[in-house]
Design an enzyme around this catalytic site. Structure first.
Site, PDB file in Angstrom:
ATOM      1  CD  GLU A 230      -8.286   3.685   4.688  1.00 43.94           C
ATOM      2  OE1 GLU A 230      -8.723   2.516   4.589  1.00 43.94           O
ATOM      3  OE2 GLU A 230      -7.110   3.929   4.986  1.00 43.94           O
TER       4      GLU A 230
ATOM      5  CG  HIS B 133      -4.774   1.911   3.375  1.00 42.38           C
ATOM      6  ND1 HIS B 133      -4.780   2.812   4.415  1.00 42.38           N
ATOM      7  CD2 HIS B 133      -3.527   1.408   3.321  1.00 42.38           C
ATOM      8  CE1 HIS B 133      -3.579   2.854   4.972  1.00 42.38           C
ATOM      9  NE2 HIS B 133      -2.802   2.015   4.325  1.00 42.38           N
TER      10      HIS B 133
ATOM     11  CB  CYS C 193      -2.742  -0.324   6.974  1.00 41.11           C
ATOM     12  SG  CYS C 193      -1.149  -0.448   6.163  1.00 41.11           S
TER      13      CYS C 193
END
Ligand code: GLN
Length: 192
Positions: free
Chosen positions: A174, A172, A80
């Site tokens: 994560e 994202h 990002c």
């Protein structure tokens, strides 16, 4: 032996990347100053606010050490805002690392679709579609020669790219429970 992976910890969601790495055979290292990069086998540049991270990167002298890390063949992955920072051109003036020959558009999805989740096919990631969370995400509008497209949205928009050991994803990884992308990054760092 577990491999040390740096996560640039100037701003943004570095803690979530650290948590993902902790679930794998990797030792996350929060990188706040350039000396924290000593002995890392790879670096993740997290999501957040790319202008803020970029300014702090300049202030603390990260530009050259990160470019040197790339030069030495160690893997670097921007997610990002991290993807934005790795770009050559984002159509406006802000500090960039210029590690990937790509043109990126920031906040490309506008207000209505500010944030969304979708399943993506990602080249090199087996085991079915990958759940991808987009938050005020950028997209890649143009890639230079040598840059490989790893994933696109259904309408063809480019959301993941690679050149050698340099990776950029607009979403994202994560923020989901799926560790496949982190695992493949750790594996690459181990081999590099
Ligand atoms: N919109 C942010 C930027 O342009 C990126 C958002 C994110 O990292 N989730 O820097």
């Amino acid at each position: 032996m577990s491999v040390r992976i740096g996560v640039l910890a100037l701003q943004g969601d570095f803690a979530e990347h650290g948590a993902m790495l902790g679930r794998l055979d990797a030792e996350p290292v929060e990188v706040r100053q350039t000396s924290d990069m000593d002995g890392i086998a790879g670096l993740i540049i997290p999501g957040g606010e790319s202008t803020t991270i970029g300014k702090l990167m300049e202030r603390y002298g990260f530009r050259e050490p990160i470019r040197d890390l790339a030069q030495s063949g160690k893997p670097i992955w921007g997610t990002c805002a991290g993807l934005i920072l790795m770009a050559r051109d984002v159509g406006r003036c802000q500090p960039l690392l210029n590690l990937l020959d790509i043109t990126v558009e920031r906040n490309a999805f506008g207000r209505q679709t500010d944030s969304f989740e979708t399943d993506l096919e990602i080249e090199g990631i087996s085991g079915g579609p990958f759940p991808a969370v987009f938050i005020r995400a950028p997209v890649v509008r143009d890639v230079g020669p040598g840059v490989q497209v790893l994933s696109r949205l259904e309408d063809g928009t480019i959301v993941a790219v690679r050149r050698g050991r340099l990776f950029g994803t607009a979403f994202h990884p994560e923020l989901t429970g799926d560790t496949r992308l982190h695992a493949s990054f750790v594996e690459m760092a181990r081999q590099a």
